[in-house]
Design an enzyme around this catalytic site. Structure first.
Site, PDB file in Angstrom:
ATOM      1  N   GLY A  20      42.140  46.249  49.904  1.00 35.84           N
ATOM      2  CA  GLY A  20      41.863  45.450  51.097  1.00 35.84           C
ATOM      3  C   GLY A  20      43.135  44.750  51.532  1.00 35.84           C
TER       4      GLY A  20
ATOM      5  N   GLN B 205      48.313  38.496  55.667  1.00 33.67           N
ATOM      6  CA  GLN B 205      49.164  38.924  54.540  1.00 33.67           C
ATOM      7  C   GLN B 205      50.402  39.686  55.021  1.00 33.67           C
ATOM      8  OE1 GLN B 205      45.519  40.447  52.241  1.00 33.67           O
ATOM      9  NE2 GLN B 205      46.899  39.837  50.595  1.00 33.67           N
TER      10      GLN B 205
ATOM     11  N   CYS C 229      45.189  40.137  43.875  1.00 31.76           N
ATOM     12  CA  CYS C 229      45.586  39.911  45.274  1.00 31.76           C
ATOM     13  C   CYS C 229      47.025  40.359  45.441  1.00 31.76           C
ATOM     14  CB  CYS C 229      45.442  38.425  45.618  1.00 31.76           C
ATOM     15  SG  CYS C 229      45.892  38.056  47.324  1.00 31.76           S
ATOM     16  N   LEU C 230      47.280  41.123  46.505  1.00 32.50           N
ATOM     17  CA  LEU C 230      48.639  41.613  46.738  1.00 32.50           C
ATOM     18  C   LEU C 230      49.592  40.469  47.074  1.00 32.50           C
ATOM     19  CD1 LEU C 230      47.641  44.772  48.806  1.00 32.50           C
ATOM     20  CD2 LEU C 230      48.271  44.666  46.380  1.00 32.50           C
TER      21      LEU C 230
ATOM     22  N   HIS D   9      36.660  38.019  49.594  1.00 30.73           N
ATOM     23  CA  HIS D   9      38.067  37.737  49.245  1.00 30.73           C
ATOM     24  C   HIS D   9      38.931  37.795  50.519  1.00 30.73           C
ATOM     25  CE1 HIS D   9      41.737  38.443  46.560  1.00 30.73           C
ATOM     26  NE2 HIS D   9      42.189  38.806  47.760  1.00 30.73           N
ATOM     27  N   GLU D  10      38.729  38.854  51.325  1.00 26.67           N
ATOM     28  CA  GLU D  10      39.557  39.027  52.535  1.00 26.67           C
ATOM     29  C   GLU D  10      39.224  37.974  53.575  1.00 26.67           C
ATOM     30  OE1 GLU D  10      42.044  40.810  52.205  1.00 26.67           O
ATOM     31  OE2 GLU D  10      41.391  41.980  50.475  1.00 26.67           O
TER      32      GLU D  10
HETATM   33  O1  K1U Z   1      45.480  41.177  48.472  1.00 22.62           O
HETATM   34  C1  K1U Z   1      44.371  41.587  48.771  1.00 22.62           C
HETATM   35  O2  K1U Z   1      43.622  40.906  49.430  1.00 22.62           O
HETATM   36  C2  K1U Z   1      43.960  42.942  48.297  1.00 22.62           C
HETATM   37  C3  K1U Z   1      43.224  42.937  46.977  1.00 22.62           C
HETATM   38  C4  K1U Z   1      41.737  43.055  47.256  1.00 22.62           C
HETATM   39  C5  K1U Z   1      40.802  42.681  46.159  1.00 22.62           C
HETATM   40  C6  K1U Z   1      40.900  43.233  44.902  1.00 22.62           C
HETATM   41  C7  K1U Z   1      39.992  42.894  43.900  1.00 22.62           C
HETATM   42  C8  K1U Z   1      38.987  42.023  44.180  1.00 22.62           C
HETATM   43  C9  K1U Z   1      38.918  41.449  45.422  1.00 22.62           C
HETATM   44  C10 K1U Z   1      39.799  41.800  46.417  1.00 22.62           C
HETATM   45  C11 K1U Z   1      43.707  44.130  46.170  1.00 22.62           C
HETATM   46  O3  K1U Z   1      43.598  45.236  46.584  1.00 22.62           O
HETATM   47  S1  K1U Z   1      44.427  43.818  44.620  1.00 22.62           S
HETATM   48  C12 K1U Z   1      44.781  45.462  43.994  1.00 22.62           C
HETATM   49  C13 K1U Z   1      43.574  46.186  43.517  1.00 22.62           C
HETATM   50  O4  K1U Z   1      42.524  45.608  43.345  1.00 22.62           O
HETATM   51  C14 K1U Z   1      43.636  47.647  43.269  1.00 22.62           C
HETATM   52  C15 K1U Z   1      44.801  48.353  43.407  1.00 22.62           C
HETATM   53  C16 K1U Z   1      44.820  49.710  43.166  1.00 22.62           C
HETATM   54  C17 K1U Z   1      43.684  50.372  42.775  1.00 22.62           C
HETATM   55  C18 K1U Z   1      42.519  49.677  42.629  1.00 22.62           C
HETATM   56  C19 K1U Z   1      42.478  48.320  42.878  1.00 22.62           C
HETATM   57 ZN    ZN Z   2      44.118  38.840  48.584  1.00 21.14          ZN
END
Ligand code: K1U
Ligand code: ZN
Length: 168
Positions: free
Chosen positions: A46, A51, A94-95, A136-137
Protein backbone atom coordinates in the site's frame (compact mmCIF):
# COMPACT_ATOMS: atom_id res chain seq x y z
CA UNK A 1 5.34 6.65 -15.21
CA UNK A 2 8.06 7.56 -12.76
CA UNK A 3 9.45 6.32 -9.49
CA UNK A 4 9.06 8.81 -6.65
CA UNK A 5 11.13 9.09 -3.45
CA UNK A 6 9.35 7.77 -0.35
CA UNK A 7 9.50 10.11 2.67
CA UNK A 8 10.73 8.55 5.90
CA UNK A 9 10.47 9.61 9.55
CA UNK A 10 11.07 12.17 10.95
CA UNK A 11 10.07 14.11 7.80
CA UNK A 12 7.47 16.65 9.04
CA UNK A 13 5.37 16.25 5.86
CA UNK A 14 4.30 12.81 7.14
CA UNK A 15 2.36 14.65 9.90
CA UNK A 16 0.25 16.72 7.46
CA UNK A 17 -3.50 16.20 7.10
CA UNK A 18 -4.05 15.55 3.38
CA UNK A 19 -6.69 17.44 1.41
CA UNK A 20 -9.70 16.05 -0.47
CA UNK A 21 -9.30 15.68 -4.23
CA UNK A 22 -11.64 18.02 -6.17
CA UNK A 23 -11.42 16.37 -9.62
CA UNK A 24 -10.39 12.93 -10.84
CA UNK A 25 -8.48 13.79 -14.02
CA UNK A 26 -5.47 12.57 -16.03
CA UNK A 27 -3.02 14.46 -13.77
CA UNK A 28 -4.39 12.60 -10.73
CA UNK A 29 -4.28 9.27 -12.62
CA UNK A 30 -0.62 10.00 -13.52
CA UNK A 31 0.12 10.53 -9.80
CA UNK A 32 -1.63 7.23 -8.94
CA UNK A 33 0.33 5.42 -11.69
CA UNK A 34 3.61 6.79 -10.23
CA UNK A 35 2.53 5.78 -6.73
CA UNK A 36 1.72 2.24 -7.82
CA UNK A 37 5.08 1.86 -9.61
CA UNK A 38 6.86 3.25 -6.52
CA UNK A 39 4.95 0.86 -4.23
CA UNK A 40 5.76 -2.20 -6.40
CA UNK A 41 9.44 -1.19 -6.54
CA UNK A 42 9.77 -0.68 -2.76
CA UNK A 43 8.22 -3.34 -2.44
CA UNK A 44 5.03 -2.69 -0.48
CA UNK A 45 1.34 -3.53 -0.45
CA UNK A 46 0.00 0.00 0.00
CA UNK A 47 1.05 3.64 -0.35
CA UNK A 48 -0.56 6.99 0.53
CA UNK A 49 0.13 10.08 -1.60
CA UNK A 50 1.74 11.97 1.30
CA UNK A 51 4.43 9.28 1.41
CA UNK A 52 5.64 10.66 -1.93
CA UNK A 53 5.16 14.25 -0.72
CA UNK A 54 1.67 14.91 -2.18
CA UNK A 55 -0.83 15.92 0.55
CA UNK A 56 -3.87 14.55 -1.33
CA UNK A 57 -6.39 12.00 -0.02
CA UNK A 58 -5.23 9.26 -2.41
CA UNK A 59 -4.11 5.66 -1.71
CA UNK A 60 -2.92 2.80 -3.91
CA UNK A 61 -2.81 -0.85 -2.84
CA UNK A 62 -2.22 -4.34 -4.21
CA UNK A 63 -2.83 -7.32 -1.93
CA UNK A 64 -2.33 -10.02 -4.59
CA UNK A 65 -0.02 -12.86 -3.62
CA UNK A 66 3.13 -13.45 -5.69
CA UNK A 67 1.47 -16.39 -7.50
CA UNK A 68 -1.56 -14.26 -8.49
CA UNK A 69 -1.88 -11.62 -11.23
CA UNK A 70 -1.53 -8.01 -10.02
CA UNK A 71 -4.70 -6.50 -8.52
CA UNK A 72 -4.03 -2.74 -8.28
CA UNK A 73 -6.60 -0.76 -6.29
CA UNK A 74 -7.02 3.01 -6.14
CA UNK A 75 -8.81 4.95 -3.40
CA UNK A 76 -9.63 8.64 -3.74
CA UNK A 77 -11.22 10.56 -0.81
CA UNK A 78 -11.82 7.30 1.13
CA UNK A 79 -14.20 7.34 4.10
CA UNK A 80 -14.85 4.72 6.75
CA UNK A 81 -18.65 4.50 7.05
CA UNK A 82 -18.62 1.87 9.80
CA UNK A 83 -16.03 0.02 11.88
CA UNK A 84 -16.64 -3.15 13.91
CA UNK A 85 -16.43 -3.23 17.70
CA UNK A 86 -14.37 -6.38 17.29
CA UNK A 87 -10.66 -5.67 16.87
CA UNK A 88 -7.79 -7.79 15.56
CA UNK A 89 -3.99 -7.51 15.95
CA UNK A 90 -1.61 -7.44 12.96
CA UNK A 91 2.16 -7.08 12.73
CA UNK A 92 2.41 -3.92 10.60
CA UNK A 93 5.26 -2.35 8.68
CA UNK A 94 5.56 0.97 6.83
CA UNK A 95 7.72 2.13 3.94
CA UNK A 96 8.11 5.46 5.78
CA UNK A 97 9.45 3.65 8.88
CA UNK A 98 11.71 1.09 7.15
CA UNK A 99 12.66 -2.18 8.87
CA UNK A 100 10.38 -1.61 11.88
CA UNK A 101 7.48 -4.03 12.49
CA UNK A 102 5.12 -4.12 15.46
CA UNK A 103 1.65 -5.24 16.38
CA UNK A 104 -1.26 -2.80 16.04
CA UNK A 105 -4.84 -3.54 17.09
CA UNK A 106 -7.54 -2.14 14.78
CA UNK A 107 -11.23 -2.78 14.01
CA UNK A 108 -11.47 -6.19 12.32
CA UNK A 109 -14.06 -5.12 9.72
CA UNK A 110 -14.84 -1.76 8.09
CA UNK A 111 -17.30 -0.46 5.51
CA UNK A 112 -15.73 1.98 3.03
CA UNK A 113 -16.78 4.57 0.49
CA UNK A 114 -14.28 5.99 -2.02
CA UNK A 115 -13.82 7.11 -5.63
CA UNK A 116 -12.02 4.67 -7.93
CA UNK A 117 -9.51 5.30 -10.78
CA UNK A 118 -12.34 6.52 -13.03
CA UNK A 119 -13.88 8.72 -10.33
CA UNK A 120 -16.83 6.35 -9.74
CA UNK A 121 -18.18 5.98 -6.20
CA UNK A 122 -17.61 2.55 -4.66
CA UNK A 123 -18.93 1.14 -1.36
CA UNK A 124 -17.27 -2.00 -0.04
CA UNK A 125 -16.76 -4.12 3.07
CA UNK A 126 -13.20 -4.95 4.11
CA UNK A 127 -11.80 -7.52 6.51
CA UNK A 128 -8.48 -9.32 7.08
CA UNK A 129 -5.39 -7.74 5.49
CA UNK A 130 -7.59 -5.44 3.36
CA UNK A 131 -9.11 -3.91 6.51
CA UNK A 132 -5.67 -3.59 8.14
CA UNK A 133 -4.06 -1.98 5.10
CA UNK A 134 -6.84 0.52 4.31
CA UNK A 135 -6.91 1.70 7.95
CA UNK A 136 -3.08 2.01 7.99
CA UNK A 137 -3.17 4.03 4.73
CA UNK A 138 -6.10 6.20 5.86
CA UNK A 139 -4.10 7.02 9.01
CA UNK A 140 -1.41 8.43 6.67
CA UNK A 141 -4.03 10.78 5.18
CA UNK A 142 -4.52 12.18 8.69
CA UNK A 143 -0.80 12.46 9.49
CA UNK A 144 -0.78 9.36 11.68
CA UNK A 145 1.83 6.58 11.42
CA UNK A 146 1.48 3.04 12.76
CA UNK A 147 4.19 3.82 15.34
CA UNK A 148 1.82 6.45 16.77
CA UNK A 149 -0.28 3.48 17.98
CA UNK A 150 2.69 2.16 19.99
CA UNK A 151 4.12 3.31 23.34
CA UNK A 152 6.18 6.50 23.34
CA UNK A 153 9.29 4.44 24.13
CA UNK A 154 8.79 2.13 21.12
CA UNK A 155 7.98 5.10 18.85
CA UNK A 156 11.05 7.07 19.89
CA UNK A 157 13.25 3.98 19.45
CA UNK A 158 11.81 3.36 15.97
CA UNK A 159 12.47 6.95 14.82
CA UNK A 160 15.99 6.86 16.30
CA UNK A 161 16.72 3.60 14.45
CA UNK A 162 15.55 5.00 11.09
CA UNK A 163 17.57 8.22 11.63
CA UNK A 164 20.66 6.12 12.39
CA UNK A 165 20.13 4.00 9.24
CA UNK A 166 19.78 7.16 7.15
CA UNK A 167 22.99 8.68 8.61
CA UNK A 168 25.03 5.51 7.96
O1 K1U B 1 4.09 2.31 4.02
C1 K1U B 1 3.00 1.82 3.78
O2 K1U B 1 1.99 2.39 4.11
C2 K1U B 1 2.95 0.49 3.09
C3 K1U B 1 2.90 -0.69 4.03
C4 K1U B 1 1.47 -1.17 4.12
C5 K1U B 1 1.11 -2.05 5.27
C6 K1U B 1 1.81 -3.20 5.54
C7 K1U B 1 1.44 -4.03 6.59
C8 K1U B 1 0.36 -3.71 7.35
C9 K1U B 1 -0.31 -2.54 7.10
C10 K1U B 1 0.04 -1.73 6.04
C11 K1U B 1 3.79 -1.78 3.45
O3 K1U B 1 3.58 -2.23 2.37
S1 K1U B 1 5.11 -2.35 4.42
C12 K1U B 1 5.83 -3.65 3.42
C13 K1U B 1 5.03 -4.90 3.41
O4 K1U B 1 4.13 -5.08 4.20
C14 K1U B 1 5.30 -5.95 2.39
C15 K1U B 1 6.32 -5.83 1.49
C16 K1U B 1 6.55 -6.82 0.56
C17 K1U B 1 5.77 -7.95 0.53
C18 K1U B 1 4.75 -8.09 1.43
C19 K1U B 1 4.50 -7.09 2.36
ZN1 ZN C 1 2.66 3.29 6.10
Amino acid sequence: MALRDILTVPDPRLKLVSQDVERVDDALRALMDDMLETMYAAPGIGLAAIQVGEPKRVIVMDLAREDEPPQPRYFINPQILWASEETAPYEEGCLSVPDIYDEVERPAQVKLRYLDYQGETVEEDAEGLYAVCIQHEMDHLNGVLFIDHLSRLKRDRAVAKVKKQKAA
